[in-house]
Design a protein around this motif. Structure first.
Motif, mmCIF file in Angstrom:
data_model
loop_
_atom_site.group_PDB
_atom_site.id
_atom_site.type_symbol
_atom_site.label_atom_id
_atom_site.label_comp_id
_atom_site.label_asym_id
_atom_site.label_seq_id
_atom_site.Cartn_x
_atom_site.Cartn_y
_atom_site.Cartn_z
ATOM 1 N N THR A 1 0.860 -1.181 0.000
ATOM 2 C CA THR A 1 0.000 0.000 0.000
ATOM 3 C C THR A 1 0.897 1.232 0.000
ATOM 4 O OG1 THR A 1 -0.098 0.224 2.411
ATOM 5 C CG2 THR A 1 -1.770 -1.196 1.367
ATOM 6 N N SER B 1 -12.831 4.235 -1.530
ATOM 7 C CA SER B 1 -11.381 4.243 -1.722
ATOM 8 C C SER B 1 -10.666 3.520 -0.581
ATOM 9 C CB SER B 1 -10.893 5.691 -1.839
ATOM 10 O OG SER B 1 -9.503 5.725 -2.019
ATOM 11 N N LYS B 2 -11.056 3.825 0.653
ATOM 12 C CA LYS B 2 -10.453 3.161 1.823
ATOM 13 C C LYS B 2 -10.774 1.670 1.828
ATOM 14 C CE LYS B 2 -8.490 6.420 4.319
ATOM 15 N NZ LYS B 2 -7.059 6.487 4.342
ATOM 16 N N GLU C 1 -8.553 -0.024 -0.701
ATOM 17 C CA GLU C 1 -7.184 -0.094 -0.186
ATOM 18 C C GLU C 1 -7.046 -1.222 0.835
ATOM 19 O OE1 GLU C 1 -3.735 2.714 1.816
ATOM 20 O OE2 GLU C 1 -5.792 3.418 1.866
ATOM 21 N N LYS D 1 -5.121 -4.824 0.153
ATOM 22 C CA LYS D 1 -3.974 -5.226 0.972
ATOM 23 C C LYS D 1 -4.151 -6.655 1.471
ATOM 24 C CE LYS D 1 -1.485 -4.068 5.253
ATOM 25 N NZ LYS D 1 -0.587 -5.125 5.047
ATOM 26 N N TYR E 1 -3.844 -1.511 -4.545
ATOM 27 C CA TYR E 1 -4.886 -0.494 -4.632
ATOM 28 C C TYR E 1 -5.109 -0.105 -6.089
ATOM 29 C CZ TYR E 1 -7.334 3.912 -4.379
ATOM 30 O OH TYR E 1 -8.245 4.899 -4.561
#
Length: 181
Positions: free
Chosen positions: A80, A135-136, A139, A143, A149
């Motif tokens: 990340t 988005s989070k 991500e 991971k 991402y």
């Protein structure tokens, strides 16, 4: 010792890899990869296989795509941006040994036959697109899966490209959503 040869961007990346694991590395030294370097990478690809492990930034993704075109059966490892960040500098060389080991342990091959398991409708359903936290979520799930991402379109492509099964995804997604504050 890792069987495959790990392809990184520079000497500092090679040093970080060698501090984390016992492996052979080749540095591309940026996007303008010399013919001699391509020849060396091709020899490694044929004899041992490759793990492409470029920086999680625009240049790293361009290099990854270029290498993927030339060496389609390579594995891919991802960090990340947070794991590879040191004072605003993004690169494998900034990652901890633990993060490097984890990323390499999750390296995935590209699936040649293009089976569509996930669609953009799935991205919306699982709050990976069209939601304020999308988005989070991409991500975090990227991971865990080891696929890195990407924006929603890239993420759905990676889910399909790396052969992620719906059952595996749903298990990880459920766990991830229950861990969120």
């Amino acid at each position: 010792m890792i069987k495959e040869v790990i392809i990184v961007e520079g000497r500092d990346d090679e040093a970080s890899i060698s501090r984390a694991v016992e492996a052979t590395t080749i540095a591309t030294h940026g996007f303008g990869i010399k013919k001699e370097t391509f020849d060396l990478i091709e020899k490694a690809y044929i004899e041992r296989g490759l793990i492409i492990f470029t920086d999680p930034d625009f240049a790293g993704e361009k290099i990854r795509k270029r290498l993927q075109e030339k060496f389609p059966k390579s594995k891919h490892a991802y960090l990340t941006r947070n794991e590879a960040n040191k004072n605003g500098d993004i690169g494998i060389e900034n990652a901890t040994a633990e993060s490097i080991i984890e990323a390499l342990s999750k390296a995935r091959c590209t699936i040649i036959e293009n089976k569509i398991e996930f669609t953009m409708q799935d991205m919306i359903k699982y709050k990976l697109a069209g939601a304020s936290e999308a988005s989070k979520n991409r991500e975090g799930i990227g991971k865990i899966l080891g696929i890195g991402y990407g924006n929603a379109k890239e993420f759905v492509n990676r889910l399909n490209q790396y052969g992620v099964k719906r059952e595996e995804f749903e298990k990880i997604w459920t766990s991830f959503m229950h861990q969120k504050p």
